[in-house]
Enzyme design. Structure first.
Site, mmCIF file in Angstrom:
data_model
loop_
_atom_site.group_PDB
_atom_site.id
_atom_site.type_symbol
_atom_site.label_atom_id
_atom_site.label_comp_id
_atom_site.label_asym_id
_atom_site.label_seq_id
_atom_site.Cartn_x
_atom_site.Cartn_y
_atom_site.Cartn_z
ATOM 1 N N ILE A 31 -0.758 21.084 41.726
ATOM 2 C CA ILE A 31 -1.262 21.978 42.123
ATOM 3 C C ILE A 31 -1.751 21.626 43.245
ATOM 4 C CG2 ILE A 31 -2.584 23.624 40.657
ATOM 5 C CD1 ILE A 31 -1.403 23.294 37.797
ATOM 6 N N GLY A 71 -8.311 17.222 44.846
ATOM 7 C CA GLY A 71 -9.546 16.673 45.468
ATOM 8 C C GLY A 71 -11.051 15.783 44.936
ATOM 9 N N GLY A 72 -12.246 15.776 45.249
ATOM 10 C CA GLY A 72 -12.807 15.109 45.055
ATOM 11 C C GLY A 72 -12.393 13.662 44.028
ATOM 12 N N MET A 73 -11.851 14.321 42.795
ATOM 13 C CA MET A 73 -12.166 13.478 41.551
ATOM 14 C C MET A 73 -10.627 12.769 41.460
ATOM 15 S SD MET A 73 -14.477 15.682 38.726
ATOM 16 C CE MET A 73 -14.880 16.958 39.280
ATOM 17 N N VAL A 95 -4.087 17.332 40.400
ATOM 18 C CA VAL A 95 -4.047 18.116 39.126
ATOM 19 C C VAL A 95 -2.288 18.377 40.000
ATOM 20 C CG1 VAL A 95 -4.570 20.057 37.968
ATOM 21 C CG2 VAL A 95 -6.244 18.816 39.257
ATOM 22 N N LYS A 128 -5.024 16.492 35.236
ATOM 23 C CA LYS A 128 -5.563 16.334 36.096
ATOM 24 C C LYS A 128 -5.903 14.181 36.079
ATOM 25 C CE LYS A 128 -9.187 17.751 38.214
ATOM 26 N NZ LYS A 128 -10.752 18.415 38.165
ATOM 27 N N ASP A 177 -21.256 22.715 38.745
ATOM 28 C CA ASP A 177 -20.228 22.765 39.967
ATOM 29 C C ASP A 177 -19.568 24.137 39.684
ATOM 30 O OD1 ASP A 177 -19.416 22.135 42.202
ATOM 31 O OD2 ASP A 177 -17.677 21.161 41.431
#
Length: 268
Positions: free
Chosen positions: A16, A19-21, A24, A39, A133
């Site tokens: 999907i 990101g930074g972490m 997904v 995630k 966030d």
């Protein structure tokens, strides 16, 4: 990852976002016969004991949140040397998609969306959870118009990770960071209200209030400048909505709108 299984249960169907972490994915849970979003955190985070400890605590806390405006956390765990979080799968875009497509929302639309965000924050803050966030990417809208806030619990864990920190930097999306976050102070519910005020400004004007060539330049403007009234950029914005934005984005959090319930009442 496509067509693989996570934790012997969740069957990955499609990617999907990233990101930074982490990444997904959309996945199928055959046990409960439902689609979920999973995630999978970056492997480098698994080497940070402090992050893992924080992630476990925050995931448990996020899993306890139950509210129609919050993306539910179903499960979390560790597999193949990394950690994952299983969440409710939302069929619908995030606010960034709306902004890219439409530029701005009508004032009544923006008010309705942000009211949903504030309902989610009110519930989370009552449980002692600060999001940290809030930004358009973390606000989803379902096909039937329900607003859903995602990523509760992850921002605090990531902010405390060694791998996310470098001298002279701050963790987060700087365009939405409250001054106290930039200065390294403890976040509280009013920190989320500041970011929500920035999101409302962007929905009303199609722009963020502070821009710059570098993240440091933008951060400095959060510390030095006042957020302007949205009507300065969009004359269609009523004065009442200007007041909501300005109250939520005061640089001094002691003068900021005190809580999500108050801001939501003002917005209504």
């Amino acid at each position: 990852m496509i067509e693989t299984t996570v934790d012997g249960r969740y069957q990955i169907v499609a990617r999907i976002a990233s990101g930074g972490m982490g990444e997904v994915y959309r996945a199928h849970d055959p046990v409960l016969d439902r689609e979920v979003a999973i995630k999978i955190l970056h492997t480098k985070l698994a080497d940070d004991a402090g992050f893992i400890d924080r992630f476990r605590r925050e995931a448990r806390s996020a899993g306890m949140l139950s509210h129609p405006n919050i993306v539910a956390v179903h499960d979390w765990g560790e597999t193949s040397g990394t950690y994952f979080m299983v969440m409710e799968f939302i069929r619908g875009p995030n606010l960034r998609t709306f902004l890219m497509r439409d530029g701005v929302l009508q004032p009544a639309q923006a008010a309705e969306v942000v009211s949903g965000v504030l309902a989610a924050l009110e519930h989370a803050h009552e449980q002692g959870i600060v999001h940290r966030d809030i930004k358009p990417e973390n606000v989803m809208v379902t096909r039937n118009g329900m607003v859903k806030v995602a990523d509760f619990g992850l921002a605090r864990a990531f902010a405390d990770a060694r791998v996310s920190q470098a001298p002279g930097t701050v963790t987060g999306t700087v365009q939405y960071l409250a001054p106290e976050q930039i200065e390294g102070e403890r976040a509280d519910p009013r920190t989320d209200l500041y970011a929500t005020g920035i999101v409302l400004f962007e929905l009303l004007t199609g722009q963020i209030p502070f821009t710059g060539e570098t993240s440091v330049a933008i951060a400095y403007k959060h510390l030095r400048d006042r957020v302007p009234p949205p009507s300065r950029l969009n004359p269609m914005v009523p004065t009442a909505l200007d007041r909501v934005v300005l109250g939520a984005t005061d640089r001094d959090r002691d003068r900021r709108t005190p809580d999500a319930r108050t801001m939501r009442a003002e917005l209504d």
